[in-house]
Design an enzyme around this catalytic site. Structure first.
Site, mmCIF file in Angstrom:
data_model
loop_
_atom_site.group_PDB
_atom_site.id
_atom_site.type_symbol
_atom_site.label_atom_id
_atom_site.label_comp_id
_atom_site.label_asym_id
_atom_site.label_seq_id
_atom_site.Cartn_x
_atom_site.Cartn_y
_atom_site.Cartn_z
ATOM 1 N N SER A 84 1.160 -1.154 0.495
ATOM 2 C CA SER A 84 0.024 0.094 0.420
ATOM 3 C C SER A 84 0.425 1.299 -0.241
ATOM 4 O O SER A 84 0.842 2.294 -0.120
ATOM 5 C CB SER A 84 -0.720 -0.313 1.140
ATOM 6 O OG SER A 84 -2.004 -1.130 1.278
ATOM 7 N N HIS A 316 -3.579 -1.837 -4.953
ATOM 8 C CA HIS A 316 -3.235 -3.455 -5.096
ATOM 9 C C HIS A 316 -4.288 -4.508 -5.303
ATOM 10 O O HIS A 316 -5.179 -4.199 -4.177
ATOM 11 C CB HIS A 316 -1.904 -3.584 -4.995
ATOM 12 C CG HIS A 316 -1.987 -3.771 -3.069
ATOM 13 N ND1 HIS A 316 -3.258 -4.740 -2.559
ATOM 14 C CD2 HIS A 316 -1.623 -2.415 -1.805
ATOM 15 C CE1 HIS A 316 -3.146 -4.051 -1.251
ATOM 16 N NE2 HIS A 316 -2.413 -2.951 -1.103
#
Length: 548
Positions: A84, A316
């Protein structure tokens, strides 16, 4: 030969089309809302849609569905599977970064770098889209998250450091970046210094008070934080104590839209990622659906307003979530009831049910499990719960083999479904892209994370590029104060730079947006960053004017 030339012409033609789709003219808008369902793989979106259909929760489409326009290739500077911190940092700064990096230039890794990395730029803080909206466009800025406010994604938007876990350096930057709105978790991280700053810059701080949050209608800046750190999963949330991400989004938009210059808002469905790490199927589905309601609120505002763009994309993938797994026989004949009946009966996530069971007696476990999941526990399953590390051991000889109850609960719940997981970590597939623009100027096709940053810059109408701003906002102190007497005191809570010239003494504390000229506080307009790796302060280039 002729065939080869034709093939090359075809490739060139496709390349030109591909290139053009990323350079379409984009009309700037007044307001920009970026929405990130952290760690959301496309399998989660598909399951959430079918779950919604099966349970008749609001039609056959998710709120993102009409606005799907492409995919995004996310990656770190030196690895295809991102975390992240570096992935959202790439959205915010335009530079892919290494694992752990928060809006800061990566250290070069020549053997593995996937993009060109300049070694001389290592550790350079990079201006973010949020900071540019505030500094360059004078817009109101805000964030809504469901984790603690200095967690990776919000940190990527409003702070700078090479290690995402350094909350003691990241949290004050977010506070001193003078956000107009910050809604989320993290009360235990708020310091007295941050509270004093809030008082000085007219920021209302609301802590664990949902009534004060709901009734707030002031003109000043506002932070509303709930829980010590992260918020509970939506399925486990008590609406009388904790607002939903949809409610926080609506409140943030209402407040930010009062600014005549418009606003920039980042909304993160933070814990889709967390629950995917735990391979909790019902948690993945319901946590995403809660986020999708927030998307609906943003799109609703954007359509009425006519001057707002909304961009929705994960940072993601995570867990390799699938509808169907190897023990599902005749998968093509499995009905929607076969796939979604059991998971639809679950009234808590694994974590939420764990919290309940940890407070109960063993003889009540079966009844409680039945109440919240409609599952009749087998004796073997009951034993796995009772021998959990965080409950008590049924057999001391099996202590090393036991696991936490939450893990055991998720295994039991998932065994009654046909959802699969390939990992408990992040995955490297492309993520979905959805966008709304009043004139239809949305990014199409497959975009890289860097191209998403360029789109955000264009839709905000930035006249000065982020690299150009970075030179002005985060200049090295050695260059700004060249030839002057500079010392760095590292004995204080935050490192402190002192610069002297004649009778003037300038003191600059790290990770704040204030400095002191002969003891008088001055507002810098942006945060300062100290990096111990190169013993350098990064601060506004025009700060030298204070000493002239």
């Amino acid at each position: 030969m002729k065939k080869t030339i034709c093939s090359l012409l075809l490739i060139l033609s496709c390349s030109l089309v591909w290139s053009q789709q990323y350079h379409r003219p984009v009309k700037p808008v007044k307001n920009v809302i970026v929405m990130i369902p952290d760690g959301t793989s496309i399998g989660v979106v598909s399951a959430a849609r079918w779950y919604q259909i099966y349970n008749k929760l609001g039609g056959e489409n998710l709120n993102i569905d009409p606005y799907m326009c492409g995919t995004v290739k996310t990656f770190s500077s030196n690895a295809p599977i991102g975390d992240s911190a570096p992935t959202t940092s790439a959205y915010m700064t335009g530079m892919p970064q290494r694992t752990g990096n928060v809006a800061i230039y990566p250290v070069a890794d020549p053997e593995n770098d996937l993009v060109k990395v300049d070694p001389s730029m290592a550790y350079q803080p990079l201006v973010t889209i949020l900071e540019a909206a505030k500094i360059q466009k004078k817009k109101a800025v805000g964030m809504v998250v469901t984790v603690e406010f200095p967690h990776a994604t919000p940190a990527d938007c409003s702070s700078h450091y090479y290690a995402r876990g350094k909350y003691e350096y990241i949290a004050p930057q977010i506070a001193y970046n003078n956000l107009d709105v910050m809604f989320g978790g993290g009360n235990s991280i708020v310091t007295d210094d941050m509270k004093n700053h809030f008082k000085k810059n007219n920021t209302t701080l609301i802590q664990d008070d949902i009534n004060a949050f709901r009734s707030f209608d002031g003109d000043n800046k506002v932070w509303a934080l709930f829980q010590e750190k992260e918020l509970p999963y939506d399925l486990d949330r008590d609406d009388s104590k904790i607002p939903s991400i949809e409610e926080m989004t609506r409140k943030a938009i209402d407040h930010l839209s009062e600014n005549d210059n418009g606003f920039f808002l980042m909304v993160e469905g933070s814990k889709v990622d967390w629950v995917a790490h735990g391979n909790d199927a019902v948690g993945c589905i319901t946590e995403y659906l809660a986020f999708d309601k927030a998307v609906g609120a943003a799109i609703e505002f954007a359509k009425k307003d006519g001057e707002t763009a909304v961009i929705v994309l994960p940072d993601h993938g995570n867990s390799g979530f699938t509808i169907g797994r190897r023990d599902l026989k005749s998968y093509d004949k499995a009905t929607i009831h076969d796939l979604f009946a059991n998971v639809s009966k679950y009234k808590r996530t694994g974590e939420g049910l764990e919290r309940i069971l940890l407070q109960e007696k063993p003889e009540d476990f079966k009844a409680i499990f039945k109440k919240y999941t409609d599952i009749d526990l087998t004796e073997e399953e009951l034993a796995s719960l009772l021998s959990s590390n965080n409950y008590k051991e049924a057999d001391y000889m099996k202590k090393a083999e036991s696991q936490n109850m939450g893990h055991a609960i998720v295994d039991i719940m998932n065994s009654r479904t046909y959802f699969g997981f390939t990992t408990g970590g992040h995955t490297g597939e492309e993520v979905f892209l959805a966008a709304y623009h009043p004139q239809g100027d949305v990014p199409l096709g497959m975009n890289t994370n860097v191209q998403i940053n360029h789109y955000l810059s264009d839709v905000l109408g930035l006249k000065e590029s982020l690299p150009e701003m970075t030179k002005e906002v985060f200049a090295k102190h050695q260059e700004v104060f060249s030839g002057l007497n500079c010392t760095i005191d590292k004995s204080t809570a935050f490192p402190q730079l002192t610069v002297k010239k004649g009778k003037k003494t300038l003191i600059v504390p790290a990770f704040k947006s204030v400095a002191y000229m002969n003891g008088k506080e001055i507002d810098l307009g942006s945060v300062t960053v100290y990096i111990d790796k190169n013993d350098t302060f990064y601060l506004p280039a025009n700060l030298i004017e204070q000493l002239n």
